[in-house]
Design a protein around this motif. Structure first.
Motif, short mmCIF file in Angstrom:
data_model
loop_
_atom_site.label_atom_id
_atom_site.label_comp_id
_atom_site.label_asym_id
_atom_site.label_seq_id
_atom_site.Cartn_x
_atom_site.Cartn_y
_atom_site.Cartn_z
N THR A 202 17.62 52.16 3.91
CA THR A 202 19.07 52.33 4.03
C THR A 202 19.37 53.57 4.85
N ASN A 203 20.51 53.57 5.53
CA ASN A 203 20.99 54.77 6.21
C ASN A 203 21.58 55.71 5.17
N PHE A 204 21.56 57.00 5.44
CA PHE A 204 22.28 57.93 4.58
C PHE A 204 22.90 59.04 5.40
N GLU A 205 23.98 59.58 4.89
CA GLU A 205 24.72 60.61 5.59
C GLU A 205 24.41 61.98 5.00
N GLN A 206 24.68 63.02 5.76
CA GLN A 206 24.51 64.37 5.25
C GLN A 206 25.72 64.74 4.42
N ARG B 183 32.44 59.27 -16.59
CA ARG B 183 33.19 58.14 -16.03
C ARG B 183 34.18 58.63 -14.96
N GLU B 184 34.81 59.77 -15.21
CA GLU B 184 35.71 60.33 -14.21
C GLU B 184 34.93 60.81 -12.98
N LEU B 185 33.78 61.44 -13.24
CA LEU B 185 32.96 61.95 -12.15
C LEU B 185 32.40 60.81 -11.30
N SER B 186 32.23 59.64 -11.88
CA SER B 186 31.68 58.50 -11.15
C SER B 186 32.58 58.08 -9.99
N LYS B 187 33.88 58.38 -10.09
CA LYS B 187 34.81 58.05 -9.01
C LYS B 187 34.44 58.81 -7.75
N ILE B 188 33.91 60.02 -7.92
CA ILE B 188 33.46 60.81 -6.78
C ILE B 188 32.09 60.34 -6.31
N LEU B 189 31.17 60.13 -7.25
CA LEU B 189 29.80 59.75 -6.89
C LEU B 189 29.74 58.42 -6.15
N LYS B 190 30.63 57.50 -6.51
CA LYS B 190 30.62 56.18 -5.87
C LYS B 190 31.12 56.22 -4.43
N SER B 191 31.74 57.31 -4.04
CA SER B 191 32.24 57.42 -2.66
C SER B 191 31.14 57.82 -1.69
N TYR B 192 29.94 58.13 -2.21
CA TYR B 192 28.78 58.45 -1.39
C TYR B 192 27.69 57.42 -1.66
N GLN B 193 26.94 57.07 -0.60
CA GLN B 193 25.93 56.02 -0.73
C GLN B 193 24.51 56.56 -0.94
N ASN B 194 24.31 57.86 -0.77
CA ASN B 194 22.96 58.42 -0.86
C ASN B 194 22.40 58.31 -2.29
N ASN C 94 23.43 77.74 -19.22
CA ASN C 94 22.05 77.23 -19.09
C ASN C 94 21.90 75.82 -19.62
N ARG C 95 22.77 75.43 -20.58
CA ARG C 95 22.74 74.04 -21.06
C ARG C 95 23.51 73.19 -20.06
N ARG C 96 22.82 72.76 -19.02
CA ARG C 96 23.53 72.07 -17.95
C ARG C 96 22.71 70.89 -17.41
N VAL C 97 23.42 70.00 -16.75
CA VAL C 97 22.80 68.90 -16.01
C VAL C 97 23.36 68.95 -14.60
N GLU C 98 22.47 68.88 -13.62
CA GLU C 98 22.88 68.90 -12.22
C GLU C 98 22.70 67.52 -11.62
N ILE C 99 23.73 67.04 -10.96
CA ILE C 99 23.68 65.75 -10.26
C ILE C 99 23.71 66.06 -8.77
N THR C 100 22.62 65.75 -8.06
CA THR C 100 22.52 66.06 -6.64
C THR C 100 22.59 64.77 -5.82
N ILE C 101 23.54 64.70 -4.89
CA ILE C 101 23.60 63.59 -3.94
C ILE C 101 22.63 63.97 -2.82
N LEU C 102 21.52 63.26 -2.76
CA LEU C 102 20.38 63.70 -1.95
C LEU C 102 20.61 63.49 -0.45
N ASP C 103 20.29 64.55 0.31
CA ASP C 103 20.29 64.45 1.77
C ASP C 103 18.91 64.22 2.34
N LYS C 104 17.86 64.44 1.52
CA LYS C 104 16.51 64.22 2.01
C LYS C 104 15.56 63.95 0.86
#
Length: 418
Positions: free
Chosen positions: A270-274, A330-341, A408-418
């Motif tokens: 698949t193609n992906f954007e930066q 669920r609210e955050l998913s509205k943002i995540l779905k706007s990226y395809q990576n 420190n009690r955190r979860v990071e969601i990274t939209i990957l560029d590489k």
């Protein structure tokens, strides 16, 4: 200024090739070849379902997920593309109904190589990835449905554990057949014609192993196997769309042990954007604020665009997401779905005692819990979401204070560029 005879001859040769290609297209033939464009970015994700037998005894079933991110950083005057690629792997195995995962960063490697229009590699011996090279390789002449051809390739095997620092090349000759054309429709309803190519090869290789390496180790001395691959080729783009491979490989070691690996690989490109840009950081942070989501920050990292959820709430000492956090995701998913990576979910814990092993396990379980919920609400499917955990080893706050522990009690969601 007069053109030299060589220049004129070159121009005439190019014209002849163009006319031949046009004539071939009119007669149902196609010139199958890779096409490269500087700046193109691709992601190849493959899933391997593998069964292993050691001296006839079955071992736990393996699931291997490979993610390769590639960027074409140069195209030369011969039409070759220069790739800078990052290979990442996660492995899991099942035994008695349980599964364990290996931290993917321990299985990360870089590679740089040229690839020509036909598919042949020009790669330094320092690089161990990709394993299969010169596959597929296309003929320089036009082909039509039903045509067959042969081309040499090789596998680059990693024997570093046996004190062999460079990849061991296991050669093969692949048999190709252009089977048919097939219309493919993507999830957006767009249709295109793909060329279905069948590729098969056998492996039969004896390795040259230093006798000293057999004192403390048991290196492979012979490799035998067979691979059958169906390639879905997009000739308009000049790239593979996806492929399916069935394989069976037998390794015999210096001490007489026999390992048999068999299974199926499915892969797609698949193609992906930066995404990790200053503009996107501002855009996503603004959307987070508009949605009224608290304890969420957005940052640009070397991996991609990172969304950090601090003080994420689970049931006490567990990886069960509370309802409030499910609502936030669920609210955050509205943002995540706007990226395809692809997405990486990373878990972290606060350090409240000296039991780092428990922190590590809990961070992995919480990352998996968030990833599973994102899959449940269809943000990504399993092949496009990854997890890892770091326990309490990467604090951003002071564990001596409650405010620091919340960070420190955190979860990071990274939209990957590489």
């Amino acid at each position: 200024m007069k053109k030299s005879m060589f220049a004129v001859t070159g121009i005439l040769f190019t014209i002849v090739l163009s006319l031949q290609s046009a004539f071939a297209q009119e007669n149902g033939k196609k010139v199958l070849q890779f096409k490269y464009k500087k700046g193109d970015r691709f992601s190849l994700v493959s899933k391997v379902e593998e069964d292993v037998r050691a001296n006839g005894k079955p071992l736990p079933h393996m699931t291997i997920l490979n993610r390769v991110s590639m960027e074409t950083t140069n195209v030369d005057d011969k039409g070759r593309g220069f790739f800078e690629a990052t290979f990442r792997t996660t492995e899991s195995f099942s035994e008695f109904g349980f599964a364990q995962s290996v931290d993917w960063e321990n299985f990360e490697s870089e590679s740089k190589y040229w690839r020509d229009k036909t598919g042949k590699f020009d790669i330094s011996s320092e690089y161990l990835m990709p394993i299969v090279r010169d596959m597929p390789v296309f003929p320089e002449t036009p082909v039509s449905v039903g045509d067959t051809w042969q081309a040499d390739g090789y596998e680059a095997e990693d024997f570093r554990r046996f004190n062999v620092q460079e990849p061991v090349k296991v050669p093969f000759t692949a048999n190709y057949k252009y089977e048919r054309d097939e219309t493919f429709t993507d999830e957006n309803g767009n249709s295109k014609e793909l060329q279905i190519i069948k590729a098969q090869y056998k492996l039969m290789h004896i390795s040259e192993i230093d006798e000293f390496s057999t004192v403390l180790a048991d290196p492979p001395v012979s490799t035998m196997g067979i691979s059958s691959r169906t390639i879905y080729w997009d000739n308009e783009r000049g790239q593979i769309q996806k492929y399916i491979e069935d394989f069976r490989i037998t390794l015999e070691t210096a001490k007489g042990n026999i390992f048999v690996f068999s299974g199926r690989t499915t892969a797609e490109v698949t193609n992906f954007e930066q995404t990790a840009t200053e503009d996107n950081v501002k855009i996503v942070q603004t959307k987070v604020n508009e949605l009224g989501l608290e304890d969420i920050s957005v940052a640009k990292t070397d991996k991609g665009l990172q969304i950090s959820i601090e003080n994420i709430q689970f049931e006490p000492d567990s990886a069960v997401l509370r309802y409030s956090e499910q609502k936030k995701l669920r609210e955050l998913s509205k943002i995540l779905k706007s990226y395809q990576n692809d997405i990486l979910v990373t878990g972290h814990t606060a350090r409240v005692d000296d039991n780092e092993e428990e922190c590590q396990t809990l961070s992995e379980e919480r990352a998996n819990s968030v990833a599973n919920f994102l899959m449940k609400i269809r943000v990504r499917n399993r092949e496009h979401i990854y997890t890892e955990g770091f326990g309490s080893k990467r604090p951003i706050g002071d564990n001596a204070t409650e405010e620091g522990r919340k960070k420190n009690r955190r979860v990071e969601i990274t939209i990957l560029d590489k």
